[in-house]
Write an enzyme that holds these catalytic residues in place. Structure first.
Site, short mmCIF file in Angstrom:
data_model
loop_
_atom_site.label_atom_id
_atom_site.label_comp_id
_atom_site.label_asym_id
_atom_site.label_seq_id
_atom_site.Cartn_x
_atom_site.Cartn_y
_atom_site.Cartn_z
N LYS A 54 0.84 -1.21 0.00
CA LYS A 54 0.00 0.00 0.00
C LYS A 54 0.87 1.25 0.00
CE LYS A 54 -3.62 -2.59 2.24
NZ LYS A 54 -4.08 -3.14 3.51
N GLN A 98 -4.88 -2.04 9.91
CA GLN A 98 -4.63 -3.33 9.28
C GLN A 98 -5.20 -4.45 10.16
OE1 GLN A 98 -3.09 -3.65 6.15
NE2 GLN A 98 -3.73 -5.78 6.34
N ASP A 121 -11.55 2.07 4.34
CA ASP A 121 -11.82 0.64 4.23
C ASP A 121 -13.32 0.36 4.22
OD1 ASP A 121 -9.81 -1.19 3.83
OD2 ASP A 121 -9.18 -1.26 5.93
#
Ligand code: NAP
Length: 293
Positions: A54, A98, A121
């Protein structure tokens, strides 16, 4: 019939090119570079690989990336206070925690602490809740199912009135995928570990999404001729006969399913590249939203 292969790499490249162009135009107009902050708690080799990917992608597309690492034994309070600090930081447009988090942490509470305008997200309960409600739109859609939907649109899959079967009901893939397909007027069946006679249900699917986490579970005789099959699964299978000692595959037995499906996405090279492309797109969108666009 021989299925056409959905080229996730090429389609993801197109999405990334669009993002890169829009970022450059923003910066040329005197606006800030979109910034993505990633929070990594503990040591998880797979998570470290994803986080690195990322970061590199942000750099390629002209965006800022900030990595915050906390030790495995970080407390709930420490993680939440970091998230709150990032909520208040104007250089940070998107926050990504994460997953999975270490077991002692309450994942839902952490995700809830993210400002919904920075929830790139799309896992915040408000964003997911809006996805589930008729007539409402979430600010961000979870990246993997959003990438699957993008692939379906790219190949011209007819969703309205189609029978769609989603294998898996996880918070990050299966459930939001099903909600997205319902929003697009498909008739959706969600399958999980207690579902009876999966092959028979799958055979009714015009659109089949495999997000079950089982190596090559979807076989040829599970697939309706001409169906569009999207393979979300990602697996590394140990195999001494391979040069690397392993091979990568998905939830779909690709070769045999290719003999009956109309379209099939490979794994690797299908949904994987789309997930990260959609994340970059969401980060840009977050910057636009925070600018009031
Ligand atoms: P998950 O949280 O483990 O969920 C798996 C789902 O499949 C659950 O709903 C489970 O049912 C169901 N299931 C498991 N075994 C089954 C069986 N034998 N029969 C029927 N249903 C079964 O997995 P996930 O996070 O959604 O991920 C799914 C796959 O996608 C994994 O291979 C993962 O690595 C991959 N993935 C790829 C990407 C990408 O970017 N390419 C992103 C995320 C995930 P229950 O709910 O009843 O337990």
């Amino acid at each position: 019939m021989t299925a056409q292969v959905i080229d996730g790499k090429a389609i993801a490249q197109k999405v990334r090119d669009e993002v890169k162009e829009k970022v450059a135009a923003r910066v040329a107009a005197g606006k800030s570079k979109p910034g993505l902050a990633t929070v990594l708690v503990g040591e998880n080799p797979a998570s470290e690989v994803y986080v690195g990917m990322k970061k590199r992608m942000c750099e390629k597309l002209g965006m800022e990336s900030f990595l915050y690492t906390l030790p495995t034994d970080a407390s709930q309070e420490e993680v939440e206070s970091l998230v709150k600090k990032l909520n208040a930081d104007p250089a940070v447009n998107g926050i990504l925690v994460q997953l999975p988090l270490p077991d002692h942490l309450d994942e839902e509470k952490v995700l809830q602490a993210i400002d919904i305008t920075k929830d790139i997200d799309g896992f915040h309960p408000i964003n997911i809740g809006r996805l589930a409600q008729k007539g409402r739109e979430s600010l961000f859609v979870p990246c993997t199912p959003d990438g699957c939907l993008y692939l379906l649109d790219e190949v011209g899959a007819k969703l309205e009135g189609a029978n769609a079967v989603v294998l898996g009901r996880s918070n990050i893939v299966g459930m939001p995928m099903a909600l997205l397909l319902v929003k697009r007027n498909a008739t959706v069946t969600i399958c999980h570990s207690r579902t009876k006679d999966l092959p028979a249900i799958c055979r009714e699917a015009d659109i089949l999404i495999a997000a079950v986490g089982r190596v090559e579970m979807v076989k040829k005789d599970w697939v309706k001729p001409g169906a569009v099959v999207i393979d979300v699964g990602t697996h590394r299978v140990e195999d001494e006969t391979k040069e690397k000692g392993y091979y990568l595959t998905g939830d779909v037995a690709f070769d045999e399913v290719s003999e009956v499906a109309g379209w099939v996405s490979p794994s690797p090279g299908g949904v994987g590249p789309m997930t990260i492309a959609m994340l970059m797109r969401n980060t840009l969108r977050a910057a636009e939203i925070q600018d009031g666009e």
